[in-house]
Write an enzyme that holds these catalytic residues in place. Structure first.
Site, short mmCIF file in Angstrom:
data_model
loop_
_atom_site.label_atom_id
_atom_site.label_comp_id
_atom_site.label_asym_id
_atom_site.label_seq_id
_atom_site.Cartn_x
_atom_site.Cartn_y
_atom_site.Cartn_z
N SER A 74 -6.07 -16.19 -1.65
CA SER A 74 -5.86 -15.28 -2.78
C SER A 74 -4.76 -15.83 -3.69
O SER A 74 -4.91 -16.91 -4.25
CB SER A 74 -5.54 -13.88 -2.25
OG SER A 74 -5.65 -12.92 -3.27
N HIS A 87 -13.37 -9.72 -0.67
CA HIS A 87 -12.12 -10.48 -0.64
C HIS A 87 -11.72 -10.86 0.78
O HIS A 87 -11.10 -11.90 0.99
CB HIS A 87 -11.02 -9.65 -1.30
CG HIS A 87 -9.78 -10.42 -1.61
ND1 HIS A 87 -9.74 -11.43 -2.56
CD2 HIS A 87 -8.52 -10.36 -1.10
CE1 HIS A 87 -8.53 -11.94 -2.63
NE2 HIS A 87 -7.76 -11.30 -1.76
N ASP A 97 -16.31 -9.72 -4.07
CA ASP A 97 -14.86 -9.63 -4.21
C ASP A 97 -14.50 -8.98 -5.54
O ASP A 97 -14.93 -9.43 -6.60
CB ASP A 97 -14.26 -11.04 -4.13
CG ASP A 97 -12.75 -11.05 -3.94
OD1 ASP A 97 -12.11 -10.02 -4.23
OD2 ASP A 97 -12.21 -12.09 -3.50
#
Length: 706
Positions: free
Chosen positions: A555, A675, A640
């Site tokens: 991320s 995610h 995501d």
């Protein structure tokens, strides 16, 4: 099989006289259904499968090792809540958990750190409240975001996500019969609390997925009739919920990256609505709890940057008393209240600590707290986090682990100081923590800042002469602390002679609030130069060499590794970028993308010229150049909502077209996840095995097929 070559479709963007060409802008499809986009993603997945097919034997061996360490049939540490022990159970061969409870038996006995849940044929029977395995059978992805038992223990509300897009449906069931109560609440977040026994408070999101509304739902009524308690119209702010440990007040917080203000709801009178507790003041961050006739408030400001703790009477919230003053060297992260104690989770010199203060009897005046008992820990570097505890008791429960100590649950008697281990995760396969060494080193960054590094390795395998392989992990954003934690799958690297290290770079919160402030906005590059300095330090001190140094980030940590391989590709042999935030400038210029507006206080608003050119100078997609890069593995999730799949897809397409080397470049996009990737526990282990195999392949450490 040749690598996929993404077609180029010129997309020109101009701002402040600066022209950028994005040939892969077409890869963004918000519907996630365009055939040509899905076809390209499948081609990338097929290429990844093809290139890794020759190391399948190693991947399966590592997966077998990782799964072999897992005690598949296990239960969590039971927690006593009223007349029941609550816990989760995993079953052999099953991907998901069961949520269970068992009657306490002798309810009248006072809780003790030595309490154990009765089991066996004479014990009260176990009752399964919810079996995730049964619920997940109809879905490729399944996760529970919230599991909340009503105060009277008769009902359960749980939030489920079946796509990975973090849009939840809340179900309420009768705890005994498991039958539904009312209709589900659709299109909500997992932020959910009970308001007494017959109502729920929850939040929903706007069109850019910002939590903006707080709702009160009376059980048995239609969702369309729910009362909106609060609507946050400022798109820099998001709402969230917290309930006091006393269970008497619910707090609604509205927060940006630098400001947080609080309302309270009297749970006994939810129809009275919200009352302001702390006002909205720019740069002031507050959170609250309750005990007796006082609210307790944690408050951060520019002057008190590491926070202070205040108290105020319920009937005069403006009359505050400082209980714990601000200290420049100690960051107050969280507070946890009990009927007779205040527990403060702090950070000092990069390490977490727990301090416990006795409180005067309810109704007595509150004044500045003195002394405080500090909980001792055995490892030199470690991770500790609060866990649910009973308000009307003297027992604090917390979670503990280190890089060589598996996750552990402790009950701590705050009167006697006695600590009892209630649960430590079993690690099968002959694991012995004594074989591993953990340590902390300090690298010096380019501007002279000392940056901590947490390190673990197997002391009988590592030579420390520069020949050892090393995996360096980093994050460095949002004031998140990546404390030294245990991960059983990591043993498959350590037991092959790897060193594992975490660079606690600026932008995180490990060294207090200024550490975060020095790694955001127009100081963001400190995050990257800190990481490079840590890598250079590890090479200099012969923990590894350039040829043996691998790096990983997810991320915002994917942004970190994406930036540093543009800046210093010569330093690293292999890179793993998980769901990486790599198209920083284009994303932050588009307020229709989820999270963008609230993120301007983290990264900057590129609609302002100074931020535009600063962000462009490090945005990974914008800084790919014709040079040699390490071996790279990039992952994404099609659903995501935090980092659009198109960001890593564009990064890979441009990198493949531009780089001058023949090193491996792989893209793996999960088409049914978000995610946090796949949802099953064994599926996650398989992903670890795949990642470790990629790293070993890049280091030429793959043994020949047996």
């Amino acid at each position: 099989m040749e690598p996929p070559i993404a077609k180029k479709v010129k997309h020109q963007m101009e701002m402040f006289g600066d022209v950028r060409i994005d040939n892969y802008y077409w890869l963004r499809d918000d519907s996630r259904s365009e055939p040509h986009v899905l076809s390209y993603l499948r081609e990338e997945n097929a290429y990844t499968d093809h290139l890794m097919s020759g190391t399948k034997h190693l991947e399966e061996q590592i997966y077998s090792e990782i799964r072999g360490r897992l005690k598949e049939d296990d239960i969590s540490a039971p927690f006593r809540r009223g007349a029941y022990y609550y816990y989760s159970r995993t079953l052999e061969g099953k991907e998901y958990s069961q949520h269970c409870r068992r009657p306490v038996g002798n309810v009248g006995t006072e809780a003790s750190v030595y309490d154990t849940m009765p089991t066996g044929p004479d014990a009260p029977p176990e009752h399964v409240l919810l079996d995730e395995n049964a619920k997940a059978q109809e879905h490729a992805f399944y996760t529970i975001g919230a599991f909340k038992v009503s105060p009277n223990n008769k009902l359960v509300a749980y939030a489920e996500d079946t796509k990975g897009d973090e849009i939840f449906t809340v179900h309420v069931i009768d705890a005994e019969s498991r039958t539904p109560v009312g209709k589900p609440l659709a299109g909500v977040t997992s932020d959910l609390e009970w308001a007494d026994n017959n109502a729920l408070v929850y939040t929903t999101r706007d069109e850019i997925l910002r939590p903006d509304k707080v709702w009160l739902h009376k059980l048995g009524t239609e969702q369309s009739l729910d009362i909106c308690l609060y609507h946050e119209t400022d798109d820099m702010f998001s709402v969230d919920l917290a309930v006091s440990e006393s269970k008497k007040f619910l707090f609604v917080e509205s927060a940006s990256k630098i400001t947080r203000f609080v309302f309270y709801l009297d749970i006994s009178k939810p129809e009275d609505g919200l009352v302001i507790l702390t006002p909205r003041l720019d740069g002031i961050d507050t959170s609250a709890s309750h005990r007796g006739n006082h609210f307790f408030i944690k408050r951060r400001s520019d002057e008190c940057f590491n926070s202070e703790i205040l108290a105020c009477p319920l009937d005069n919230t403006s009359a505050t008393t400082v209980l714990l003053p601000h200290k420049p060297s100690v960051n107050i992260q969280e507070m946890q209240l009990f009927s007779d104690h205040l527990v403060v989770y702090q950070r000092e010199n990069g390490l977490p600590k727990i301090t416990i203060y006795n409180l005067p009897a309810t109704g007595e005046p509150l004044d500045r707290l003195q002394g405080g008992r500090v909980v001792d820990f055995v490892d030199p570097i470690y991770s500790v986090d609060p866990s649910e505890s009973e308000f009307y008791s003297c027992i604090l429960r917390f979670d503990y682990s280190s890089m060589k100590t598996p996750p552990s649950v402790y009950d701590y008697d705050m009167n006697s100081g006695i600590s009892v281990l209630k649960k430590i995760d079993v690690v099968l396969g002959g694991f012995d923590s004594g074989n591993y060494l953990t340590e902390r080193q300090w690298a010096t960054s380019a501007d002279g800042t000392k940056v901590p590094i947490s390190i673990v390795y197997r002391k009988d395998l590592v030579k420390l002469d520069g020949s050892d392989p090393l995996l360096l992990y980093g994050y460095g954003s949002y004031e998140v602390c990546i404390d030294p934690y245990f991960k059983a799958s990591r043993l498959s690297l350590l037991d092959r002679g790897f060193i594992f290290a975490v660079a606690h770079v600026r932008g995180g919160g490990e060294m207090g609030r200024p550490w975060y402030e020095d790694g955001k906005l127009l100081k963001k590059k400190n995050t990257f130069t800190d990481f490079i300095s840590c890598a250079e330090y590890l090479i200099e001190k012969k923990y590894c060499s350039k040829e043996k140094l691998c790096i990983e980030g997810r991320s915002a940590g994917g942004l970190l590794v994406g930036a540093v391989i543009n800046m210093r590709p010569d330093l690293f042999k292999a890179v793993v970028a998980g769901v990486p935030f790599v198209d920083v400038l284009t994303t932050m210029l588009d307020p229709t993308i989820p999270l963008t507006t609230s993120e301007w206080m983290e990264w900057g608003d590129p609609r302002k010229e100074e931020f535009y050119f600063y962000m462009k100078s490090y945005s990974p997609v914008d800084n790919i150049t014709a040079q040699n890069y390490p071996a790279v593995l990039v992952t994404a999730g099609l659903n995501d909502t935090r980092v659009l799949y198109s960001e890593p897809a564009k990064f890979v397409a441009k990198l493949r077209d531009t780089k001058t080397d023949d090193n491996t470049l792989l893209f793996k996009c999960e088409l049914g996840a978000g995610h946090f990737s796949k949802s099953g526990r064994f599926e996650k282990l398989q992903e670890d095995a795949f990642t470790y195999t990629f790293i070993m392949k890049a280091l030429n450490m793959v043994p020949s097929m047996p």
